[in-house]
Structures are given as structure tokens and as C-alpha cells.
Motif scaffolding. Structure first.
Motif, PDB file in Angstrom:
ATOM      1  N   TYR A   1       1.009  -1.695   0.239  1.00 51.03           N
ATOM      2  CA  TYR A   1      -0.028  -0.170  -0.457  1.00 51.03           C
ATOM      3  C   TYR A   1       0.572   1.352  -0.312  1.00 51.03           C
ATOM      4  CZ  TYR A   1      -3.292   3.808   1.964  1.00 51.03           C
ATOM      5  OH  TYR A   1      -4.038   4.978   2.458  1.00 51.03           O
ATOM      6  N   ALA A   2       1.730   1.474   0.926  1.00 45.99           N
ATOM      7  CA  ALA A   2       2.471   2.564   1.360  1.00 45.99           C
ATOM      8  C   ALA A   2       3.298   2.647  -0.512  1.00 45.99           C
ATOM      9  CB  ALA A   2       3.871   2.035   1.978  1.00 45.99           C
ATOM     10  N   VAL A   3       4.279   1.265  -0.869  1.00 42.67           N
ATOM     11  CA  VAL A   3       4.910   1.730  -1.941  1.00 42.67           C
ATOM     12  C   VAL A   3       3.804   2.414  -3.298  1.00 42.67           C
ATOM     13  CG1 VAL A   3       5.566   0.842  -4.031  1.00 42.67           C
ATOM     14  CG2 VAL A   3       6.384  -0.223  -1.507  1.00 42.67           C
ATOM     15  N   SER A   4       2.888   1.688  -3.631  1.00 40.05           N
ATOM     16  CA  SER A   4       1.285   2.510  -4.416  1.00 40.05           C
ATOM     17  C   SER A   4       0.656   3.674  -4.392  1.00 40.05           C
ATOM     18  CB  SER A   4       0.706   1.330  -4.316  1.00 40.05           C
ATOM     19  OG  SER A   4      -0.402   1.298  -2.969  1.00 40.05           O
ATOM     20  N   LYS A   5       1.813   4.033  -2.716  1.00 36.81           N
ATOM     21  CA  LYS A   5       1.570   5.474  -2.840  1.00 36.81           C
ATOM     22  C   LYS A   5       2.394   6.517  -3.160  1.00 36.81           C
ATOM     23  CE  LYS A   5      -1.268   7.490   0.873  1.00 36.81           C
ATOM     24  NZ  LYS A   5      -2.648   7.794   0.180  1.00 36.81           N
ATOM     25  N   LEU A   6       3.824   5.519  -2.740  1.00 35.28           N
ATOM     26  CA  LEU A   6       4.776   6.753  -2.978  1.00 35.28           C
ATOM     27  C   LEU A   6       6.309   5.898  -4.274  1.00 35.28           C
ATOM     28  CD1 LEU A   6       5.412   7.052   0.947  1.00 35.28           C
ATOM     29  CD2 LEU A   6       4.167   7.830  -0.419  1.00 35.28           C
TER      30      LEU A   6
ATOM     31  N   ASN B   1      16.921   5.143   6.652  1.00 31.31           N
ATOM     32  CA  ASN B   1      16.299   5.054   8.177  1.00 31.31           C
ATOM     33  C   ASN B   1      15.956   6.512   8.376  1.00 31.31           C
ATOM     34  OD1 ASN B   1      17.249   2.628   8.702  1.00 31.31           O
ATOM     35  ND2 ASN B   1      19.169   3.830  10.369  1.00 31.31           N
ATOM     36  N   LEU B   2      16.676   7.612   8.051  1.00 36.31           N
ATOM     37  CA  LEU B   2      15.584   9.332   8.572  1.00 36.31           C
ATOM     38  C   LEU B   2      14.095   9.011   7.805  1.00 36.31           C
ATOM     39  CD1 LEU B   2      14.657  11.581  10.356  1.00 36.31           C
ATOM     40  CD2 LEU B   2      16.023  12.243   8.987  1.00 36.31           C
ATOM     41  N   LEU B   3      14.373   9.417   6.172  1.00 40.74           N
ATOM     42  CA  LEU B   3      13.023   9.290   5.533  1.00 40.74           C
ATOM     43  C   LEU B   3      12.395   7.948   5.252  1.00 40.74           C
ATOM     44  CD1 LEU B   3      15.088  11.179   2.388  1.00 40.74           C
ATOM     45  CD2 LEU B   3      13.749  11.530   4.165  1.00 40.74           C
ATOM     46  N   SER B   4      12.791   6.227   5.595  1.00 44.33           N
ATOM     47  CA  SER B   4      12.092   5.549   5.968  1.00 44.33           C
ATOM     48  C   SER B   4      10.622   5.399   6.476  1.00 44.33           C
ATOM     49  CB  SER B   4      12.789   4.618   6.417  1.00 44.33           C
ATOM     50  OG  SER B   4      13.862   4.061   4.871  1.00 44.33           O
ATOM     51  N   LEU B   5      11.303   6.352   8.202  1.00 42.60           N
ATOM     52  CA  LEU B   5       9.964   6.361   9.120  1.00 42.60           C
ATOM     53  C   LEU B   5       9.474   8.069   8.415  1.00 42.60           C
ATOM     54  CD1 LEU B   5      12.303   5.332  11.594  1.00 42.60           C
ATOM     55  CD2 LEU B   5      10.668   3.830  10.843  1.00 42.60           C
ATOM     56  N   GLU B   6      10.641   8.579   8.351  1.00 45.05           N
ATOM     57  CA  GLU B   6       9.509  10.096   7.724  1.00 45.05           C
ATOM     58  C   GLU B   6       8.381   9.524   6.600  1.00 45.05           C
ATOM     59  OE1 GLU B   6       8.373  12.913   8.699  1.00 45.05           O
ATOM     60  OE2 GLU B   6      11.249  13.389   9.446  1.00 45.05           O
ATOM     61  N   HIS B   7       8.583   8.965   5.654  1.00 52.74           N
ATOM     62  CA  HIS B   7       7.791   8.226   4.725  1.00 52.74           C
ATOM     63  C   HIS B   7       5.967   7.204   5.427  1.00 52.74           C
ATOM     64  CE1 HIS B   7       9.964   9.010   0.833  1.00 52.74           C
ATOM     65  NE2 HIS B   7       9.207  10.315   1.862  1.00 52.74           N
ATOM     66  N   TRP B   8       6.955   6.692   6.482  1.00 54.91           N
ATOM     67  CA  TRP B   8       5.733   5.535   6.798  1.00 54.91           C
ATOM     68  C   TRP B   8       4.475   5.869   7.604  1.00 54.91           C
ATOM     69  CZ3 TRP B   8       4.673   0.153   5.363  1.00 54.91           C
ATOM     70  CH2 TRP B   8       4.268   0.237   6.218  1.00 54.91           C
ATOM     71  N   SER B   9       5.227   7.617   8.800  1.00 60.18           N
ATOM     72  CA  SER B   9       4.060   8.018   9.434  1.00 60.18           C
ATOM     73  C   SER B   9       3.572   8.584   8.233  1.00 60.18           C
ATOM     74  CB  SER B   9       5.127   8.257  10.348  1.00 60.18           C
ATOM     75  OG  SER B   9       6.049  10.145   9.220  1.00 60.18           O
ATOM     76  N   GLU B  10       3.994   9.327   6.897  1.00 69.73           N
ATOM     77  CA  GLU B  10       3.143  10.067   6.045  1.00 69.73           C
ATOM     78  C   GLU B  10       1.793   8.499   5.569  1.00 69.73           C
ATOM     79  OE1 GLU B  10       5.065  11.546   3.377  1.00 69.73           O
ATOM     80  OE2 GLU B  10       6.643  13.075   4.200  1.00 69.73           O
TER      81      GLU B  10
END
Length: 390
Positions: A19-24, A229-238
Motif C-alpha cells: 500500500y505504501a509503495v503504491s502511494k509513494l 532510516n530517517l526518510l523510511s520512517l518519515e514516509h511510513w508516518s506520512e
């Protein structure tokens, strides 16, 4: 013949990541590769049997009942995703299988949002087909249930919660099904769910999971190791806005992770998952990190999921008690404790192509050096960039 019974017979984190991949990252491409860590010898004709099973997966589709269950269970996922999943079909052309002698090669390539679902079913099919073709006799069904029940009796005394994480290296679907049935019927609150969405639905328990190493590996390919790490978690939280708040910590070693796990993310995420290295050392590092951020570690949790059995769990509980929240995801010790050698295999992303970029090798730097995966030159580059010495 070995075959899957449902498109949901997969780990929950594969769907949450899809789901996250399809969005981002809808135009990103990915390559995956089978790694035979245990150097298992595959019998003649194994590749053909596996190809048949992979080919049959093209017939799987989300039923109306499964769609309703998934939608009701995950209100934090947009309805459009479930419409997409209903139309999704596995494409066997994305999988290349070859066998030379006793050595097996399996590679997957295509759009990341599509190929992300292959890893877990391929591994479970390899395991089940291997046991079938080698003729190894497991314990009887009744004994499978007795073993699972006896383990839960011991875990109950530790006053903990446990989930099943055993889809990938299970002995077989039948054994997995028996284990979840037994755990669900167990008369305590120790068992809280399973990573397998199909079995969670079948036995009315909770599907459990967030994200896997590949989420961070792709971010390194797109943004570089220092920002992964930082952007992985930022994107996950988005995408999830506070839901699914357990962060995986060891893609580029836990030490590096905590340097990048800033105060905002530390407060936002409910806890972290341990998947390699010494669990007690990890627990102490985690406790120290929360304290350094002015956060009571008892308000956060560690999910331990690395090769657990009772003795290992008991040691972890004794250390963590009263210091930090803790729960456990137990894999093959539940789903492949049938009197046979457990398979030591993985399927990992090995290359990624972010939109507009080149194909890039991706690697994983585990907290255990012998579990590093990927191109050796790329591993050395990452270690240099991140100042890792091991």
C-alpha cells in the motif's frame, strides 16, 4: 501438490508495504533473489515442481469476504487499495526459476508494488515442496498440536504476549493451520495474533506486522545510506499517521539507527523490532536511547523476532521486566517444529530502480555480520559511509 489456498496467505507487512509503495513509489522497480543460507540440496526436478506451484498462483484472487475482512480490520488503509488488491493477480512471468544439479536459483523482477508480494509465498512453497520431495516424515497432526500447546503452557508463566511470525519457513500450510488453531484455542491471553492474514481471518485473530528491511533498503537506493532510516520512517508516518508504529531497527545496524531515530520519530513510534544481534544488548541500547530523549522506556515496546525459542524468550523477559515493554514474534519454532531439519533460506531484494534513477545494488547490514546480505563492494561502501566497523 503444494499450492496456496488464498491470496492472503502472506505476511501482513507485505500488504502494508505494498500500500505504501503504491502511494509513494508506483514506478519503482525491484529485483529479489533466493539465498540458500543452509546450503540445502534440492532433489532432481525440484525446479519443475516449484514452477507448477508458482504458475498456480496466477489463479489466486481476493474474494468479497476477504476484501470485507481486510477493509474492516485496517480502517487506516484507503478503500482504493482493497479495490486494487481485488484486481491484483500474481504474474509468474516475474519469477525466473532454474536448477543446476542440487542448486536452486530463484529471481523475481518487476514493478516493486507488484513483486513485493512474492517473497513470503515463494519461501513457504520452497519449504513445503522440499519436504514433500525428500520424503521426510514429520510428526503426526496430534503431536503438532501437543507441541504447540505445551509451549504455550510454558509461555503463559512468563506473563507475556506472543504472535506467530512463521509463514516464510513453515513446514507446510497444514502444520501452520494446526498451530494457529491450537494457539487460538489456548485458554489464555498470551497469543495475540499472527503475521499471516489468511489465518488471522480464518481463526478470528489479529494480523500483525508493519514493515520489513526492503522498505529501508529501497530508501537507501533512492536517497543514500545516511538518509535511509530517517526518510523510511518519515514516509511510513506520512502514510499511516501513527498507526502501525513499530520501527524495524537493524537494516543498517542498530547503532546507526538510533543516531537517526530523532526525538520526533522516537515519540511518534510505539516501539522498535529486534531482528538480529544480541537481544539483551539491543534492549539496553533501546532503553538508553529512550532515556536520552527524556522518554520513559516503560511507555514503549520492543518486539523481539529473531530465532526465538522458550529459553531465549525467558532470558529476554527476565532482563526487560520492569524496564521496557516487550512482546514476541515467534517463527519456525512454532510452524516448523515437527522433528525435521528446519530450512535456513531467505528471499531478499538485491537491486532497486527508483523512478528516474539507475538500477542500484541494495544491501542489509545486520547486527550480526554473518547475516549481511548483498554485493560485497556495496556492503563495504555502506560501512564506510556510515562509519561502521565490525
Amino acid at each position: 501438490m503444494t499450492q496456496l489456498v488464498s491470496i492472503l496467505d502472506n505476511d501482513f507487512y507485505k500488504f502494508t508495504m505494498q500500500y505504501a509503495v503504491s502511494k509513494l513509489f508506483p514506478k519503482a522497480l525491484a529485483k529479489y533473489q533466493f539465498i540458500n543460507r543452509g546450503e540445502h540440496q534440492f532433489p532432481e526436478g525440484f525446479d519443475n515442481k516449484l514452477k507448477e506451484a508458482i504458475s498456480d498462483m496466477a489463479q489466486l484472487k481476493l474474494t468479497q469476504g476477504e476484501k470485507k475482512y481486510f477493509k474492516d480490520t485496517c480502517p487506516y488503509i484507503d478503500p482504493i487499495y482493497f479495490d486494487f488488491l481485488q484486481g491484483y493477480r500474481y504474474d509468474p512471468a516475474e519469477v525466473n526459476i532454474q536448477q543446476v544439479g542440487h542448486n536452486l536459483t530463484v529471481e523475481v523482477q518487476g514493478y516493486w508494488y507488484r513483486t513485493i508480494l512474492w517473497e513470503v509465498p515463494i519461501m513457504s512453497l520452497i519449504c513445503e515442496t522440499y519436504y514433500e520431495m525428500t520424503g521426510a516424515q514429520r510428526v503426526a497432526n496430534d503431536e503438532v498440536c501437543v507441541i504447540a500447546e505445551s509451549k504455550m503452557d510454558k509461555y503463559d508463566k512468563l506473563n507475556i504476549t506472543i504472535a506467530d511470525f512463521g509463514t516464510r519457513r513453515r513446514h507446510s500450510y497444514q502444520v501452520h493451520d494446526l498451530v494457529i488453531k491450537t494457539l487460538k484455542q489456548h485458554p489464555t491471553k498470551t497469543f495475540i495474533g499472527t503475521s499471516n492474514v489468511h489465518l488471522a481471518m480464518k481463526y478470528d485473530t489479529t494480523p500483525i506486522g508493519t514493515h520489513a528491511h526492503e522498505w529501508f533498503m529501497f530508501h537507501a537506493a533512492k536517497y543514500g545510506y545516511k538518509m535511509a532510516n530517517l526518510l523510511s520512517l518519515e514516509h511510513w508516518s506520512e502514510v499511516y499517521r501513527g498507526d502501525l508504529g513499530i520501527a524495524l531497527s537493524d537494516t543498517y545496524t542498530t547503532e546507526v539507527f538510533f543516531k537517526q531515530f530523532d526525538k520526533k520519530l522516537t515519540k511518534l513510534f510505539d516501539g522498535v523490532r529486534h531482528d538480529s544481534g544480541d537481544p539483551i544488548e539491543f534492549a539496553q541500547l533501546t532503553i538508553d536511547h529512550y532515556k536520552s530523549q527524556g522518554i520513559d522506556p516503560r511507555s514503549k515496546s520492543i518486539i523481539f523476532s529473531d530465532g526465538l525459542d522458550y529459553d531465549k524468550v525467558e532470558t529476554i523477559v527476565r532482563f526487560c521486566e520492569g524496564k521496557i515493554g516487550h512482546s514476541f514474534g515467534i517463527g519456525t519454532d512454532f510452524t516448523n517444529d515437527v522433528g525435521l531439519e528446519r530450512m535456513n533460506i531467505v528471499v531478499k531484494m538485491v537491486e532497486a530502480q527508483p523512478e528516474g534513477g539507475p538500477w542500484t545494488d541494495v544491501i542489509k547490514l545486520s547486527d550480526e555480520p554473518n547475516k549481511h546480505t548483498g554485493n560485497k563492494d556495496e556492503i563495504n561502501l555502506a560501512k564506510s559511509v556510515l562509519n561502521i566497523n565490525d
